[in-house]
Design a protein around this motif. Structure first.
Motif, short mmCIF file in Angstrom:
data_model
loop_
_atom_site.label_atom_id
_atom_site.label_comp_id
_atom_site.label_asym_id
_atom_site.label_seq_id
_atom_site.Cartn_x
_atom_site.Cartn_y
_atom_site.Cartn_z
N LEU A 80 0.75 -1.25 0.06
CA LEU A 80 0.00 -0.03 0.12
C LEU A 80 0.77 1.13 0.18
N VAL A 81 1.90 1.34 0.62
CA VAL A 81 2.94 2.43 0.59
C VAL A 81 3.39 2.74 -0.69
N VAL A 82 3.91 1.43 -1.25
CA VAL A 82 4.22 1.91 -2.94
C VAL A 82 3.24 2.29 -3.85
N ASP A 83 1.85 1.69 -3.63
CA ASP A 83 0.95 1.91 -4.30
C ASP A 83 0.55 3.53 -4.30
N VAL A 84 0.33 3.99 -3.00
CA VAL A 84 -0.07 5.30 -2.38
C VAL A 84 1.29 6.43 -3.23
N ASN A 85 2.48 5.86 -3.07
CA ASN A 85 3.59 6.73 -3.50
C ASN A 85 3.52 6.82 -5.24
N GLU A 86 3.15 5.84 -5.72
CA GLU A 86 2.98 5.74 -7.18
C GLU A 86 1.85 6.60 -7.83
N ILE A 87 0.78 6.58 -7.08
CA ILE A 87 -0.48 7.29 -7.32
C ILE A 87 -0.11 8.86 -6.96
N SER A 88 0.64 9.15 -6.05
CA SER A 88 0.97 10.46 -5.88
C SER A 88 1.83 10.99 -7.01
N ARG A 89 2.76 10.30 -7.35
CA ARG A 89 3.69 10.58 -8.51
C ARG A 89 3.04 11.00 -9.61
N GLN A 90 2.12 10.01 -10.16
CA GLN A 90 1.31 10.24 -11.16
C GLN A 90 0.51 11.48 -11.29
N TYR A 91 -0.07 11.84 -9.92
CA TYR A 91 -0.91 13.04 -9.94
C TYR A 91 -0.06 14.08 -9.71
N CYS A 92 0.93 14.24 -9.30
CA CYS A 92 2.05 15.60 -9.37
C CYS A 92 2.58 15.49 -10.58
N GLY A 93 2.69 14.50 -11.46
CA GLY A 93 3.23 14.53 -12.85
C GLY A 93 2.30 14.89 -13.87
N ASP A 94 0.96 15.12 -13.37
CA ASP A 94 0.01 15.46 -14.30
C ASP A 94 -0.82 14.37 -15.28
N ASP A 95 -0.30 12.91 -14.68
CA ASP A 95 -0.84 11.84 -15.51
C ASP A 95 -2.18 11.46 -14.88
N LEU A 96 -2.68 11.90 -13.80
CA LEU A 96 -3.91 11.69 -13.04
C LEU A 96 -4.76 13.09 -12.86
N THR A 97 -5.73 13.30 -12.98
CA THR A 97 -6.49 14.28 -12.63
C THR A 97 -6.77 14.21 -10.99
N LEU A 98 -7.10 15.30 -10.11
CA LEU A 98 -7.25 15.26 -8.77
C LEU A 98 -8.37 14.17 -8.56
N GLU A 99 -9.47 14.40 -9.18
CA GLU A 99 -10.64 13.39 -8.98
C GLU A 99 -10.04 11.76 -9.28
N GLN A 100 -9.41 11.39 -10.25
CA GLN A 100 -8.81 10.13 -10.58
C GLN A 100 -8.00 9.83 -9.32
N ALA A 101 -7.29 10.57 -8.91
CA ALA A 101 -6.50 10.28 -7.71
C ALA A 101 -6.99 9.88 -6.44
N TYR A 102 -7.97 10.82 -6.16
CA TYR A 102 -8.73 10.44 -4.98
C TYR A 102 -9.40 9.04 -5.17
N GLU A 103 -10.26 8.80 -6.24
CA GLU A 103 -10.93 7.42 -6.67
C GLU A 103 -9.93 6.48 -6.27
N LYS A 104 -8.62 6.47 -6.93
CA LYS A 104 -7.77 5.24 -6.68
C LYS A 104 -7.34 5.18 -5.39
N LEU A 105 -6.91 6.11 -4.52
CA LEU A 105 -6.79 6.14 -3.17
C LEU A 105 -7.81 5.52 -2.19
N SER A 106 -9.13 5.93 -2.64
CA SER A 106 -10.53 5.46 -1.92
C SER A 106 -10.40 3.74 -2.23
N THR A 107 -10.11 3.26 -3.56
CA THR A 107 -10.08 1.69 -3.62
C THR A 107 -8.99 1.21 -2.85
#
Length: 253
Positions: A80-107
């Motif tokens: 889970l730590v690795v997955d959250v780091n990956e999602i945050s990097r994708q979001y900060c790198g504009d590969d994910l929108t804020l809504e998509q990042a929140y949805e992935k984290l909620s899952t």
């Protein structure tokens, strides 16, 4: 940008990481990077301790907004730590929108390893360390049996909702008692010390000790000291349980 959603996303990411065994400085760094993506930001501050998270954000010409979240339960789940780091990097790198990042984290928040997987891993660790410490074939077979006892006692403690300290005592007792029973049956074929040491290795608070050192070296003395105390209490519970088990076996046999 939706400031409330941004704060919820950062808090959710931090909560998952803290619950999963991440160091406090890593949690703060991840949350800070997420908050800094806000437009026209003047201030973004994050404070993480062992039992809670606090985040503050202030945009230009707006009042500061602060959110606090208490975290009571912690476990070890580095995936889970690795997955959250990956999602945050994708979001900060504009590969994910804020809504998509929140949805992935909620899952991710709902993800847990099944009890069967956890139990098999616990048994595998015990058997692996028994072999590592020079155990014979008989010791390896005994470690498998002791692993079954350990899994049964840990699962019973969880089902009965014991306090974590009592769970450690209960599990330590199960390991010691099982080793004594097998030693009585196998005699000199089994090295009781090797089997016992290898079998209770899944209970050892290695992650807590490692994170305590890392947090302390980073200057976070509050979280480092709290993790040292957590590791000490866990080790004390295991030792008490093993002591009770050995004492009981000495009386019986």
């Amino acid at each position: 940008m939706d400031t409330q959603l941004l704060l919820k996303t950062a808090m959710l990411a931090g909560e998952i990481m803290l619950r999963s065994g991440a160091e406090t400085y890593r949690v703060e760094d991840t949350m800070h990077h997420i908050l800094k993506t806000a437009d026209h930001i003047e201030m973004a501050e994050v404070l993480v301790i062992m039992t809670g998270i606090s985040a503050t954000i202030k945009l230009e010409n707006e009042k500061a907004v602060t959110v606090t979240k208490r975290v009571e339960e912690r476990d070890t789940n580095l995936k889970l730590v690795v997955d959250v780091n990956e999602i945050s990097r994708q979001y900060c790198g504009d590969d994910l929108t804020l809504e998509q990042a929140y949805e992935k984290l909620s899952t991710l928040k709902q993800f847990e390893f099944s009890r069967k997987t956890t139990n098999l891993a616990m048994m595998g660790v015990g058997v692996g360390f028994t072999i590592f410490f020079g155990g014979s074939i008989a010791d390896t077979g005994a470690a498998i049996v002791v692993g079954l006892f350990l899994v049964a006692f840990v699962s019973a403690g969880q089902d009965l909702k014991f306090h974590p300290f009592i769970q450690d005592i209960f599990a330590g007792f199960g390991v010691a008692f099982a080793c004594c029973l097998l030693k009585e049956g196998l005699g000199d074929q089994m090295n009781m010390d090797t089997v016992m040491i290898g079998s209770f290795m899944p209970l050892v608070p290695g992650m807590a000790i490692t994170n305590a050192v890392r947090d302390t070296l980073r200057g976070d003395y509050l979280s480092g000291g709290a993790r040292v105390m957590e590791a000490f209490l866990k080790a004390l519970g295991i030792a008490i349980g093993i002591g009770i088990g050995l004492a009981l076996c000495a009386k019986i046999f």
